[in-house]
Design an enzyme around this catalytic site. Structure first.
Site, PDB file in Angstrom:
ATOM      1  N   LYS A 151       0.935  -1.155  -0.025  1.00 12.22           N
ATOM      2  CA  LYS A 151      -0.167   0.039   0.067  1.00 12.22           C
ATOM      3  C   LYS A 151       0.926   1.203  -0.076  1.00 12.22           C
ATOM      4  O   LYS A 151       0.450   2.366  -0.666  1.00 12.22           O
ATOM      5  CB  LYS A 151      -0.791   0.034   1.067  1.00 12.22           C
ATOM      6  CG  LYS A 151      -1.940  -0.911   1.070  1.00 12.22           C
ATOM      7  CD  LYS A 151      -3.267  -0.543   1.754  1.00 12.22           C
ATOM      8  CE  LYS A 151      -4.559  -1.431   1.652  1.00 12.22           C
ATOM      9  NZ  LYS A 151      -5.489  -1.395   2.653  1.00 12.22           N
TER      10      LYS A 151
ATOM     11  N   LYS B  68      -4.621  -9.551  -6.853  1.00 11.38           N
ATOM     12  CA  LYS B  68      -6.067  -9.750  -6.220  1.00 11.38           C
ATOM     13  C   LYS B  68      -6.870  -8.728  -6.836  1.00 11.38           C
ATOM     14  O   LYS B  68      -6.562  -7.588  -6.919  1.00 11.38           O
ATOM     15  CB  LYS B  68      -5.886  -9.961  -4.783  1.00 11.38           C
ATOM     16  CG  LYS B  68      -5.557  -8.589  -4.076  1.00 11.38           C
ATOM     17  CD  LYS B  68      -5.759  -8.856  -2.554  1.00 11.38           C
ATOM     18  CE  LYS B  68      -5.725  -7.496  -1.968  1.00 11.38           C
ATOM     19  NZ  LYS B  68      -5.954  -7.385  -0.571  1.00 11.38           N
TER      20      LYS B  68
ATOM     21  N   LYS C 207     -10.458  -2.912  -4.447  1.00 13.32           N
ATOM     22  CA  LYS C 207     -11.194  -1.823  -4.364  1.00 13.32           C
ATOM     23  C   LYS C 207     -10.234  -0.805  -5.064  1.00 13.32           C
ATOM     24  O   LYS C 207     -10.792   0.210  -5.654  1.00 13.32           O
ATOM     25  CB  LYS C 207     -11.359  -1.060  -3.256  1.00 13.32           C
ATOM     26  CG  LYS C 207     -12.494  -2.128  -2.451  1.00 13.32           C
ATOM     27  CD  LYS C 207     -12.386  -1.804  -0.708  1.00 13.32           C
ATOM     28  CE  LYS C 207     -13.153  -2.458  -0.078  1.00 13.32           C
ATOM     29  NZ  LYS C 207     -12.677  -2.877   1.270  1.00 13.32           N
TER      30      LYS C 207
HETATM   31  P1  TYM Z   1     -10.561  -5.464   3.278  1.00 15.24           P
HETATM   32  O1  TYM Z   1     -11.553  -4.381   3.490  1.00 15.24           O
HETATM   33  O2  TYM Z   1      -9.457  -5.249   2.456  1.00 15.24           O
HETATM   34  O3  TYM Z   1     -11.470  -6.762   2.949  1.00 15.24           O
HETATM   35  C1  TYM Z   1     -12.550  -7.163   3.426  1.00 15.24           C
HETATM   36  C2  TYM Z   1     -12.755  -8.735   3.449  1.00 15.24           C
HETATM   37  O4  TYM Z   1     -12.716  -9.125   1.835  1.00 15.24           O
HETATM   38  C3  TYM Z   1     -11.661 -10.071   1.521  1.00 15.24           C
HETATM   39  N1  TYM Z   1     -10.980  -9.753   0.383  1.00 15.24           N
HETATM   40  C4  TYM Z   1     -10.987 -10.869  -0.686  1.00 15.24           C
HETATM   41  N2  TYM Z   1     -11.354 -12.091  -0.430  1.00 15.24           N
HETATM   42  C5  TYM Z   1     -10.999 -13.034  -1.404  1.00 15.24           C
HETATM   43  N3  TYM Z   1     -10.560 -12.271  -2.715  1.00 15.24           N
HETATM   44  C6  TYM Z   1     -10.227 -10.928  -2.804  1.00 15.24           C
HETATM   45  N4  TYM Z   1      -9.659 -10.545  -3.791  1.00 15.24           N
HETATM   46  C7  TYM Z   1     -10.511 -10.275  -1.659  1.00 15.24           C
HETATM   47  N5  TYM Z   1     -10.345  -8.974  -1.365  1.00 15.24           N
HETATM   48  C8  TYM Z   1     -10.596  -8.727  -0.201  1.00 15.24           C
HETATM   49  C9  TYM Z   1     -10.554  -9.607   2.857  1.00 15.24           C
HETATM   50  O5  TYM Z   1      -9.610 -10.812   3.125  1.00 15.24           O
HETATM   51  C10 TYM Z   1     -11.422  -9.514   4.096  1.00 15.24           C
HETATM   52  O6  TYM Z   1     -11.755 -10.614   4.721  1.00 15.24           O
HETATM   53  N6  TYM Z   1      -7.787  -5.387   7.210  1.00 15.24           N
HETATM   54  C11 TYM Z   1      -9.150  -5.840   6.915  1.00 15.24           C
HETATM   55  C12 TYM Z   1     -10.187  -5.627   7.648  1.00 15.24           C
HETATM   56  C13 TYM Z   1     -10.180  -5.536   8.981  1.00 15.24           C
HETATM   57  C14 TYM Z   1     -10.359  -6.948   9.752  1.00 15.24           C
HETATM   58  C15 TYM Z   1     -10.520  -6.647  11.182  1.00 15.24           C
HETATM   59  C16 TYM Z   1     -10.684  -8.139   9.364  1.00 15.24           C
HETATM   60  C17 TYM Z   1      -9.961  -4.596  10.127  1.00 15.24           C
HETATM   61  N7  TYM Z   1     -10.025  -5.227  11.331  1.00 15.24           N
HETATM   62  C18 TYM Z   1     -10.683  -7.631  12.157  1.00 15.24           C
HETATM   63  C19 TYM Z   1     -10.837  -9.053  10.236  1.00 15.24           C
HETATM   64  C20 TYM Z   1     -10.776  -8.798  11.606  1.00 15.24           C
HETATM   65  C21 TYM Z   1      -9.293  -5.372   5.416  1.00 15.24           C
HETATM   66  O7  TYM Z   1      -8.630  -4.514   5.111  1.00 15.24           O
HETATM   67  O8  TYM Z   1     -10.158  -6.160   4.554  1.00 15.24           O
END
Ligand code: TYM
Length: 337
Positions: free
Chosen positions: A118, A201, A204
């Protein structure tokens, strides 16, 4: 579900409200969150404090937070059964994150690949928040002593750090206060790749709209994006092994498998020998059929921001009630009067 004792454990998970929710979020996360609701006490959070680690326009952050909550509900999160709230409503996340900033080690954060991705070449200009983000994520989970965290594959390293922080805290203070949380990374949807580049991957932040299917795309847009998705000239193989070293083909087969709750092997067996032009038509039909009800429900919910705000407010109160005694125990363990 009312108490932790009656369930298989406590689940916490979240997604950032930092732009369009997409198919990767749905297949890697939301779909699995919904499945866990009957057997676990589930807490699902819109992590707005994580989102501001990179610049967010304040008015857009509000509407994106509502959109994320609408996406969770449209995917099947039931806000009466599970807790649904936005992170900034419960101050304990920030309080525990500070304590974890003092437990976690610089060397651990330096190994986090997501920060490197990032921040890119502009590391010096990144916010400090982006760097300590994994400590806040550990705080999100451990503020509730969550036992299980369902996520996509890309969050694995952050969950390993969460366990390291829990373990160090327990050792430093001589008390088994935190559980060693287990990740739940399920099925064929755990790693959905970009439709334009099978080595990246689906995300967004990809500047190309054609790299991802958004949860608010209509059927025509989905059809167009799948038609333009990159593939190769080979037909579908008999088994998933034949997709090795064909990342774009493997991704499309994986998306079909995840949408249909099948294995890649089963999808290959069904379409063996067919070309991708034909397979893409089948994939378009399945994607449109599975996503249309979600897209419609999201649009319906977003017309009523008052309802979404009331769900988040009551979810915030329920989350704060679980967090309060845990945070009190943590503070007294650390030695705060
Ligand atoms: P974030 O917002 O990037 O994504 C949310 C969830 O979607 C999953 N995901 C994917 N799974 C499969 N293929 C993809 N291309 C893909 N893109 C996103 C992510 O693995 C995630 O499960 N750090 C985390 C948010 C967070 C969090 C937490 C998660 C903050 N605190 C505590 C679990 C527990 C994040 O940025 O997810």
């Amino acid at each position: 579900m009312t108490t932790q004792q009656q369930t298989a454990g406590r689940v916490f998970s979240g997604a950032q409200p930092s732009g369009n929710m997409h198919l990767g979020n749905y297949l890697g996360a939301f779909k699995n969150w919904v499945r866990l609701q009957d057997n676990y006490e589930c807490i699902y959070c819109v992590v707005d404090m994580h989102a501001i680690t990179v610049w967010q326009d304040p008015a857009e952050l509000q509407s994106q937070t509502r959109e994320a909550a609408a996406a969770y509900m449209a995917a099947g999160v039931n806000p009466e059964q599970s807790i649904l709230f936005n992170q900034s409503k419960v101050a304990g996340h920030a309080e525990l994150a500070w304590i974890f900033n003092c437990v976690s080690r610089l060397g651990w954060l330096n190994r986090m690949t997501q920060f490197k991705d990032k921040a890119g070449k502009n590391k010096e200009k990144s916010s400090v928040g982006l760097y300590v983000y994994p400590n806040l994520m550990a705080a999100d989970i451990l503020l509730y002593k969550a036992t299980h965290v369902p996520v996509g594959d890309d969050q694995k390293q952050h969950l390993e750090l969460t366990r390291d922080i829990a373990q160090k805290f327990n050792t430093d203070f001589g008390k088994e206060l935190f559980p060693l949380t287990e990740p739940i990374i399920m099925g064929e949807g755990a790693r959905i790749m970009s439709l334009r580049d099978g080595s990246k991957k689906m995300s967004k932040s990809d500047p190309s709209e054609f790299s991802r299917i958004n949860l608010n795309d209509d059927a025509d847009t989905i059809a167009q994006k799948i038609r333009k998705a990159r593939t190769d000239a080979e037909p579908l193989p008999a088994t998933a092994e034949g997709l090795d070293s064909r990342p774009e083909a493997a991704n499309l087969v994986g998306i079909y498998a995840a949408l249909m709750d099948q294995s890649r092997d089963a999808v290959c067996a069904e379409f063996e020998g067919q070309g991708f032009a034909e397979f893409k038509k089948a994939l378009t039909d399945v994607a449109a059929a599975k996503l249309a009800p979600i897209t419609e429900e999201m649009a319906r919910l977003q017309k009523d921001p008052g309802y979404i705000d009331s769900v988040l407010a009551s979810g915030g109160e329920r989350a704060a009630a679980i967090a309060a005694p845990i945070l009190a125990e943590i503070k007294s363990t650390v030695g705060f009067l």
